[in-house]
Design a protein around this motif. Structure first.
Motif, PDB file in Angstrom:
ATOM      1  N   SER A   1       0.864  -1.180   0.000  1.00  0.00           N
ATOM      2  CA  SER A   1       0.000   0.000   0.000  1.00  0.00           C
ATOM      3  C   SER A   1       0.898   1.227   0.000  1.00  0.00           C
ATOM      4  O   SER A   1       1.971   1.209   0.599  1.00  0.00           O
ATOM      5  CB  SER A   1      -0.861   0.036   1.257  1.00  0.00           C
ATOM      6  OG  SER A   1      -1.791  -1.000   1.207  1.00  0.00           O
ATOM      7  N   LEU A   2       0.457   2.273  -0.657  1.00  0.00           N
ATOM      8  CA  LEU A   2       1.230   3.507  -0.654  1.00  0.00           C
ATOM      9  C   LEU A   2       0.403   4.568   0.037  1.00  0.00           C
ATOM     10  O   LEU A   2      -0.786   4.733  -0.247  1.00  0.00           O
ATOM     11  CB  LEU A   2       1.557   3.942  -2.087  1.00  0.00           C
ATOM     12  CG  LEU A   2       2.391   2.947  -2.908  1.00  0.00           C
ATOM     13  CD1 LEU A   2       2.536   3.432  -4.334  1.00  0.00           C
ATOM     14  CD2 LEU A   2       3.770   2.744  -2.285  1.00  0.00           C
ATOM     15  N   ASN A   3       1.034   5.254   0.950  1.00  0.00           N
ATOM     16  CA  ASN A   3       0.326   6.255   1.729  1.00  0.00           C
ATOM     17  C   ASN A   3       0.509   7.614   1.074  1.00  0.00           C
ATOM     18  O   ASN A   3       1.548   8.244   1.212  1.00  0.00           O
ATOM     19  CB  ASN A   3       0.878   6.247   3.161  1.00  0.00           C
ATOM     20  CG  ASN A   3      -0.129   6.851   4.113  1.00  0.00           C
ATOM     21  OD1 ASN A   3      -1.193   7.305   3.691  1.00  0.00           O
ATOM     22  ND2 ASN A   3       0.217   6.859   5.382  1.00  0.00           N
ATOM     23  N   THR A   4      -0.494   8.043   0.342  1.00  0.00           N
ATOM     24  CA  THR A   4      -0.357   9.315  -0.361  1.00  0.00           C
ATOM     25  C   THR A   4      -1.742   9.890  -0.644  1.00  0.00           C
ATOM     26  O   THR A   4      -2.699   9.146  -0.780  1.00  0.00           O
ATOM     27  CB  THR A   4       0.429   9.136  -1.683  1.00  0.00           C
ATOM     28  OG1 THR A   4       0.347  10.322  -2.432  1.00  0.00           O
ATOM     29  CG2 THR A   4      -0.120   7.986  -2.515  1.00  0.00           C
ATOM     30  N   THR A   5      -1.846  11.196  -0.669  1.00  0.00           N
ATOM     31  CA  THR A   5      -3.134  11.827  -0.966  1.00  0.00           C
ATOM     32  C   THR A   5      -2.946  12.805  -2.117  1.00  0.00           C
ATOM     33  O   THR A   5      -1.869  13.389  -2.272  1.00  0.00           O
ATOM     34  CB  THR A   5      -3.691  12.597   0.257  1.00  0.00           C
ATOM     35  OG1 THR A   5      -2.625  13.374   0.802  1.00  0.00           O
ATOM     36  CG2 THR A   5      -4.224  11.657   1.311  1.00  0.00           C
ATOM     37  N   PRO A   6      -3.990  12.988  -2.905  1.00  0.00           N
ATOM     38  CA  PRO A   6      -3.848  13.868  -4.065  1.00  0.00           C
ATOM     39  C   PRO A   6      -3.747  15.346  -3.679  1.00  0.00           C
ATOM     40  O   PRO A   6      -4.330  15.766  -2.679  1.00  0.00           O
ATOM     41  CB  PRO A   6      -5.136  13.620  -4.864  1.00  0.00           C
ATOM     42  CG  PRO A   6      -5.976  12.694  -4.078  1.00  0.00           C
ATOM     43  CD  PRO A   6      -5.303  12.361  -2.809  1.00  0.00           C
ATOM     44  N   VAL A   7      -2.995  16.072  -4.458  1.00  0.00           N
ATOM     45  CA  VAL A   7      -2.887  17.521  -4.298  1.00  0.00           C
ATOM     46  C   VAL A   7      -3.274  18.138  -5.636  1.00  0.00           C
ATOM     47  O   VAL A   7      -2.711  17.769  -6.674  1.00  0.00           O
ATOM     48  CB  VAL A   7      -1.442  17.924  -3.922  1.00  0.00           C
ATOM     49  CG1 VAL A   7      -1.323  19.453  -3.810  1.00  0.00           C
ATOM     50  CG2 VAL A   7      -1.024  17.258  -2.616  1.00  0.00           C
ATOM     51  N   ASN A   8      -4.240  19.029  -5.618  1.00  0.00           N
ATOM     52  CA  ASN A   8      -4.722  19.686  -6.838  1.00  0.00           C
ATOM     53  C   ASN A   8      -5.091  18.687  -7.939  1.00  0.00           C
ATOM     54  O   ASN A   8      -4.779  18.899  -9.105  1.00  0.00           O
ATOM     55  CB  ASN A   8      -3.668  20.660  -7.382  1.00  0.00           C
ATOM     56  CG  ASN A   8      -3.365  21.765  -6.386  1.00  0.00           C
ATOM     57  OD1 ASN A   8      -4.259  22.179  -5.632  1.00  0.00           O
ATOM     58  ND2 ASN A   8      -2.121  22.216  -6.347  1.00  0.00           N
ATOM     59  N   GLY A   9      -5.728  17.600  -7.530  1.00  0.00           N
ATOM     60  CA  GLY A   9      -6.191  16.629  -8.518  1.00  0.00           C
ATOM     61  C   GLY A   9      -5.135  15.665  -9.012  1.00  0.00           C
ATOM     62  O   GLY A   9      -5.408  14.849  -9.888  1.00  0.00           O
ATOM     63  N   TRP A  10      -3.931  15.751  -8.473  1.00  0.00           N
ATOM     64  CA  TRP A  10      -2.862  14.853  -8.915  1.00  0.00           C
ATOM     65  C   TRP A  10      -2.309  14.069  -7.732  1.00  0.00           C
ATOM     66  O   TRP A  10      -2.094  14.621  -6.657  1.00  0.00           O
ATOM     67  CB  TRP A  10      -1.721  15.636  -9.557  1.00  0.00           C
ATOM     68  CG  TRP A  10      -2.021  16.095 -10.939  1.00  0.00           C
ATOM     69  CD1 TRP A  10      -2.609  17.275 -11.288  1.00  0.00           C
ATOM     70  CD2 TRP A  10      -1.756  15.389 -12.144  1.00  0.00           C
ATOM     71  NE1 TRP A  10      -2.724  17.345 -12.655  1.00  0.00           N
ATOM     72  CE2 TRP A  10      -2.209  16.205 -13.202  1.00  0.00           C
ATOM     73  CE3 TRP A  10      -1.174  14.142 -12.441  1.00  0.00           C
ATOM     74  CZ2 TRP A  10      -2.105  15.822 -14.534  1.00  0.00           C
ATOM     75  CZ3 TRP A  10      -1.068  13.762 -13.765  1.00  0.00           C
ATOM     76  CH2 TRP A  10      -1.526  14.590 -14.799  1.00  0.00           C
ATOM     77  N   LEU A  11      -2.039  12.819  -7.982  1.00  0.00           N
ATOM     78  CA  LEU A  11      -1.426  11.954  -6.990  1.00  0.00           C
ATOM     79  C   LEU A  11       0.043  11.807  -7.370  1.00  0.00           C
ATOM     80  O   LEU A  11       0.355  11.346  -8.460  1.00  0.00           O
ATOM     81  CB  LEU A  11      -2.121  10.598  -7.067  1.00  0.00           C
ATOM     82  CG  LEU A  11      -2.101   9.658  -5.887  1.00  0.00           C
ATOM     83  CD1 LEU A  11      -2.750  10.294  -4.666  1.00  0.00           C
ATOM     84  CD2 LEU A  11      -2.867   8.391  -6.262  1.00  0.00           C
ATOM     85  N   ASP A  12       0.929  12.237  -6.477  1.00  0.00           N
ATOM     86  CA  ASP A  12       2.367  12.126  -6.744  1.00  0.00           C
ATOM     87  C   ASP A  12       2.933  10.972  -5.949  1.00  0.00           C
ATOM     88  O   ASP A  12       2.689  10.889  -4.756  1.00  0.00           O
ATOM     89  CB  ASP A  12       3.090  13.402  -6.277  1.00  0.00           C
ATOM     90  CG  ASP A  12       3.034  14.468  -7.334  1.00  0.00           C
ATOM     91  OD1 ASP A  12       1.936  15.021  -7.531  1.00  0.00           O
ATOM     92  OD2 ASP A  12       4.073  14.729  -7.968  1.00  0.00           O
ATOM     93  N   LEU A  13       3.658  10.103  -6.570  1.00  0.00           N
ATOM     94  CA  LEU A  13       4.261   9.029  -5.786  1.00  0.00           C
ATOM     95  C   LEU A  13       5.536   8.489  -6.412  1.00  0.00           C
ATOM     96  O   LEU A  13       5.842   8.736  -7.578  1.00  0.00           O
ATOM     97  CB  LEU A  13       3.254   7.902  -5.546  1.00  0.00           C
ATOM     98  CG  LEU A  13       2.438   7.429  -6.730  1.00  0.00           C
ATOM     99  CD1 LEU A  13       3.068   6.206  -7.305  1.00  0.00           C
ATOM    100  CD2 LEU A  13       1.027   7.136  -6.275  1.00  0.00           C
ATOM    101  N   THR A  14       6.259   7.751  -5.579  1.00  0.00           N
ATOM    102  CA  THR A  14       7.503   7.149  -6.012  1.00  0.00           C
ATOM    103  C   THR A  14       7.357   5.637  -5.909  1.00  0.00           C
ATOM    104  O   THR A  14       7.022   5.120  -4.846  1.00  0.00           O
ATOM    105  CB  THR A  14       8.662   7.597  -5.096  1.00  0.00           C
ATOM    106  OG1 THR A  14       8.741   9.023  -5.148  1.00  0.00           O
ATOM    107  CG2 THR A  14       9.990   6.997  -5.555  1.00  0.00           C
TER     108      THR A  14
END
Ligand SMILES: [Zn+2]
Length: 719
Positions: free
Chosen positions: A691-704
């Motif tokens: 699972s990746l813990n991330t939330t979208p900012v301005n409609g975009w999900l940024d992840l590595t």
């Protein structure tokens, strides 16, 4: 309900749900899911254990299929011989005893495997050394009466059959027997063929001569003379449509009326010159792309397949074909019945899965003669891994659709008919592959589609259409593109696009001259070394050494000129950008996309990106920080977005088909756009499981993504 492109793309999953379908061209909704996500095992019969000696044992084949976790088995009703007791007249393998096809069907039923029947439609089968008198009646003949022969796998020579001869009825009877006497779930056809090595040679058998005279009042044209283009068009169109495709159509019709099961066919030669089968797609429910030289080309082919709206299957395992360069006869291929190792199999499988294709493993023969069961071998474990992954995510994979934002016009008409002096047919694919690759490298999924299937409706699915050196376009097709732009579409057209009509007859000016704002100086391009594009900033960057010279006829802006450094010359405009109606046109008078395919030059990517980004960035569905060898591929269903990452980063050799191992790529930066009216429930990696813990900012999900070895996929579930 028909959504416009903006709604479809920006609303992504939400819009998908409303549309009740995913891609620009949803796969045939009439077919069961198992066909679209199939995990087939092929029993190939042009080699052991079926031919030349018959060693096949049904129980052994079914056991291997089960151990690999296949869900279906493809049994060969025939190859060079029939492998069931047929009364059709097709020659039966001399060692055949009993009915192995019936035995196989029974075991498949017991083991819950679907049965796919392989039936060759005039695939060469008549051994040229045979004394069977009927073969003389059935074979294709040259103008001097010589029977045409072909090689295939290196075992023997065969007469090529003619579909105007009585062999047609033999094959039809064979199909009917298989369909009515065995519980097959899918009829899979190899063909129809009208020859193999001699496929481009006109047939002068008595059946063809009679039929041609009846239809056109004259003899089959003699190719040894220089033929008028009209004669070539007439014969080619007759053979393709009235003979070959009409035959497949009549077979499909017979199946529909007898016992209607899905029909798929082999269309591996889709983009070969004057390949009849390539026009038969509308007749069937789906088709198979066997293989491509690279994973990227394979993904291209699978997307091209989806653009037709049909179900697509692909081989995994053909990477094991041996390149056999030192062999006197390259028809003598390598090893058919050995579990040749290599991780390419995993990449092949991952590419098939990312490309939403049914997977068929080639094949049974690789394990049939081995002393140990299949999972004792690396390739057996890889096949099972691919099948297990496909099965585990079957529901998701069946629902997912590609979501292209652009279309690549693949000019099959140019492949068939263009004969310009500077035209290199074996290099032509570099234009459409290059355009596709460039879009991928800019994080845009572009769907290749075929010119002869182009409709205004198809075009309306794309924000941008790229016509990469689409030389041969009809007036009707030019009008379609004109309307597309006028109504708000963006067109990138390059090089000789629209220079000729659909049959290669060169025009006095571009068919799309009014869109391009250009008139060509001459229909033939020139080739000069060391050319550069001069940009308004003064910067000079590499230009295609083959350019089409043209004058700018007004409107819009010349974005670059061609500089001939060696001769201190300016060759005039190279790129023009114009607004036409509500749309935009970018005309590039060279093959920069082919250069990109051949070099992957960063400055070229950057420059073309700077032209494309302002037109396309608002339509982005994902973004990947460019990394050599990593191919993203975006798919979506109602509640899930899935961004595949294929890492083709191995110990590449320039020689194709040398065995290959792969390296992991690390810290892959990606962004995924979230549809405006949806929220993210969870984000995970489909393969690693994390699972990746991330939330979208301005409609975009940024992840590595920490690590990709061959394949993973970012899964975003929505609420
Ligand atoms: Zn003939």
């Amino acid at each position: 309900m028909k959504l416009n492109r903006r709604e479809l793309i920006q609303g992504a999953a939400a819009a998908l749900a409303a549309a009740g379908a995913g891609s620009a061209s949803p796969p045939d909704p009439g077919l069961p899911d198992w066909i679209r996500t199939c995990r087939g095992l092929i029993c190939e019969a042009y080699n052991p254990p079926f031919y030349p000696s018959f060693d096949y044992q049904a129980a052994k084949a079914i056991a291997i299929a089960r151990q690999l976790n296949a869900d279906s088995l493809r049994y060969p009703a025939a190859s060079y011989f029939a492998y069931f007791p047929t009364k059709s007249g097709y020659p039966v393998h001399p060692e055949l005893k009993g009915d192995p096809m019936r035995e196989t069907a029974g075991l498949c039923r017991r083991e819950n495997l679907k049965l796919i029947a392989y039936v060759p439609l005039n695939h060469p089968f008549m051994d040229a050394a045979s004394k069977d008198a009927r073969y003389q009646e059935w074979c294709k003949r040259s103008a001097d009466g010589t029977p045409m022969t072909t090689e295939h796998y290196g075992f023997a020579k065969y007469f090529e059959g003619c579909l105007n001869s009585p062999v047609r009825d033999v094959i039809r009877s064979l199909v009917r027997e298989v369909l009515t006497q065995y519980p097959v779930d899918v009829m899979y056809f190899d063909g129809p063929y009208q020859g193999m090595q001699m496929a481009k040679e006109y047939c002068h058998c008595k059946h063809c001569e009679t039929a041609y005279r009846k239809r056109f009042g004259k003899a089959v044209p003699d190719q040894s003379a220089k033929l008028p283009r009209e004669d070539e068009i007439q014969y080619t169109s007759w053979m393709a449509n009235d003979v070959v495709i009409a035959f497949l159509d009549s077979i499909r019709q017979m199946i529909r009326e007898t016992r209607d099961v899905p029909v798929l066919f082999n269309d591996t030669s889709l983009l070969s010159k004057r390949e009849w089968r390539n026009r038969a797609i509308p007749v069937v429910d789906g088709f198979m792309f066997e293989a491509a030289e690279t994973p990227e080309d394979k993904l291209f082919n699978l997307q091209l397949g989806h653009s037709t709206g049909k179900t697509v299957w692909t081989y995994v395992g053909t990477h094991t074909q041996y390149n056999r360069e030192h062999m006197k006869s390259d028809r003598t291929r390598g090893w058919f019945s050995y579990p040749v190792e290599s991780q390419e199999l995993l990449l092949d499988g991952a590419t098939a899965i990312a490309g939403n294709a049914g997977i068929v493993y080639w094949g049974l023969s690789r394990f049939f003669y081995q002393p140990e069961p299949p999972l004792s071998y690396e390739s057996g474990r890889y096949v099972k891994e691919i099948f297990d992954f496909s099965q585990k995510h079957r529901k998701l994979l069946a629902e997912l659709r590609p979501l292209p934002v652009a279309g690549i016009l693949v000019s099959d008409q140019t492949i068939d008919w263009y004969a310009g002096k500077h035209f290199v047919s074996k290099g032509y694919e570099n234009y459409y592959h290059g355009a596709w690759q460039l879009m991928k490298d800019l994080s845009y999924d572009a769907e290749p589609f075929l010119d002869y299937l182009m409709t205004p409706e198809q075009l309306s699915h794309y924000y941008l259409v790229w016509a990469p050196n689409a030389v041969c376009l009809s007036e009707r097709q030019c009008a379609m593109l004109r309307d597309y732009v006028t109504n708000g579409g963006t067109l990138i057209a390059t090089h000789l696009t629209s220079v000729a009509d659909e049959h290669g007859k060169v025009r006095s000016n571009f068919g799309l001259s009014d869109l391009f704002g250009a008139r060509f100086t001459e229909a033939e391009p020139i080739e000069i070394p060391d050319l550069y594009l001069k940009l308004p900033s003064g910067e000079e960057i590499p230009q295609d050494p083959q350019v089409l010279r043209f004058t700018h006829t007004g409107g819009g802006t010349v974005l670059a000129e061609t500089i001939d450094r060696g001769h201190r010359a300016n060759l005039g405009p190279a790129i023009v950008r114009r607004t036409v109606g509500k749309g935009q046109v970018l005309y590039i008078g060279s093959g920069l996309e082919a250069v990109y395919a051949e070099t992957r030059m960063k400055r070229l990517r950057g420059y073309l990106g700077s032209l494309i980004e302002p037109l396309m960035s608002e339509h982005r569905t994902y973004e990947l920080a460019w990394q050599s060898g990593v191919t993203p591929h975006f798919t979506a269903s109602r509640d899930t977005l899935l961004l595949h990452l294929l890492a083709d980063t191995g110990n590449k050799f320039k020689k194709l088909r040398a065995r290959e191992e792969f390296l992991a790529v690390e810290n892959v930066q990606v962004r995924v756009r979230i549809p405006h009216d949806r929220r993210v429930r969870s984000v995970s990696l489909l393969r690693a499981g994390d699972s990746l813990n991330t939330t979208p900012v301005n409609g975009w999900l940024d992840l590595t993504v920490p690590r990709v070895l061959i394949h993973d996929a970012v899964r975003v579930d929505l609420v």
